[in-house]
Design a protein around this motif. Structure first.
Motif, PDB file in Angstrom:
ATOM      1  N   PRO A 179       0.787  -1.235   0.000  1.00  0.00           N
ATOM      2  CA  PRO A 179       0.000   0.000   0.000  1.00  0.00           C
ATOM      3  C   PRO A 179       0.820   1.287   0.000  1.00  0.00           C
TER       4      PRO A 179
ATOM      5  N   ALA B  89      -5.612  -2.615  -9.222  1.00  0.00           N
ATOM      6  CA  ALA B  89      -5.672  -2.725  -7.763  1.00  0.00           C
ATOM      7  C   ALA B  89      -7.054  -2.372  -7.222  1.00  0.00           C
TER       8      ALA B  89
ATOM      9  N   ASP C 243      -9.079  -3.839  -5.311  1.00  0.00           N
ATOM     10  CA  ASP C 243      -9.258  -4.158  -3.892  1.00  0.00           C
ATOM     11  C   ASP C 243      -8.555  -3.173  -2.973  1.00  0.00           C
ATOM     12  N   HIS C 244      -7.717  -2.311  -3.541  1.00  0.00           N
ATOM     13  CA  HIS C 244      -6.957  -1.352  -2.750  1.00  0.00           C
ATOM     14  C   HIS C 244      -7.518   0.067  -2.847  1.00  0.00           C
TER      15      HIS C 244
ATOM     16  N   ILE D   4      -8.195   1.762   0.552  1.00  0.00           N
ATOM     17  CA  ILE D   4      -6.955   2.122   1.243  1.00  0.00           C
ATOM     18  C   ILE D   4      -6.403   3.414   0.655  1.00  0.00           C
ATOM     19  N   TYR D   5      -6.375   3.484  -0.670  1.00  0.00           N
ATOM     20  CA  TYR D   5      -5.845   4.683  -1.315  1.00  0.00           C
ATOM     21  C   TYR D   5      -6.706   5.905  -1.012  1.00  0.00           C
TER      22      TYR D   5
END
Length: 150
Positions: A72, A95, A97-98, A101-102
């Motif tokens: 990450p 990404a 699934d990220h 988070i971002y």
């Protein structure tokens, strides 16, 4: 039979038990067997087939799904270097699934802009573009990793 269909059929047949493969081939027209047999033999020369990647190929899923996403902190550095529309494209392509988070790590207006762009992404995402963006992420990660290091 088109060439992409022929290659996919050959990959699927190459992974079958020999008895099952013979049974299927016996029920196909001779022209199809003639086209498939050399491709099956070529596919069988590989000692191991990655089952997950094979499933992706047979399901028309893009190859970027088989790629690893950088950690990450590195992903955030790479995405921060891009405009919100391009950051959203990379997230959607390589990404997904990220994304949360971002977005949590972004400044509020940037997060809003990226979220807006993500909502406009086509489903399914164009596979050629996704593959290109995944390769971009792979190539940008090492320099971001060097820049992200304390």
């Amino acid at each position: 039979m088109n060439s992409a269909g022929t290659r996919k059929a050959a990959l699927a047949l190459a992974t079958m038990h020999p008895a099952d493969r013979r049974w299927v081939l016996a029920r196909l027209p001779e022209a199809w067997r003639s086209a498939l047999n050399p491709l099956i033999n070529e596919a069988q020369r590989y000692t191991t087939l990655d089952a997950e990647l094979l499933q992706a190929v047979l399901a028309d899923e893009p190859t970027y799904l088989a790629r690893e996403v950088p950690p990450p902190d590195v992903l955030i550095v790479v995405l921060d270097r891009l405009s919100p529309p391009w950051a959203a494209r990379v997230l959607a392509a390589a990404a997904p699934d990220h994304a949360d988070i971002y977005l949590a790590a972004c400044e509020k207006t940037r997060a809003h802009a990226v979220r807006h762009e993500l909502s406009r992404m086509p489903d399914p995402f164009p596979s050629a573009l996704a593959d290109s963006l995944a390769r971009y992420l792979d190539s940008a990660a090492p320099s971001a990793r060097a820049g992200a290091a304390p």
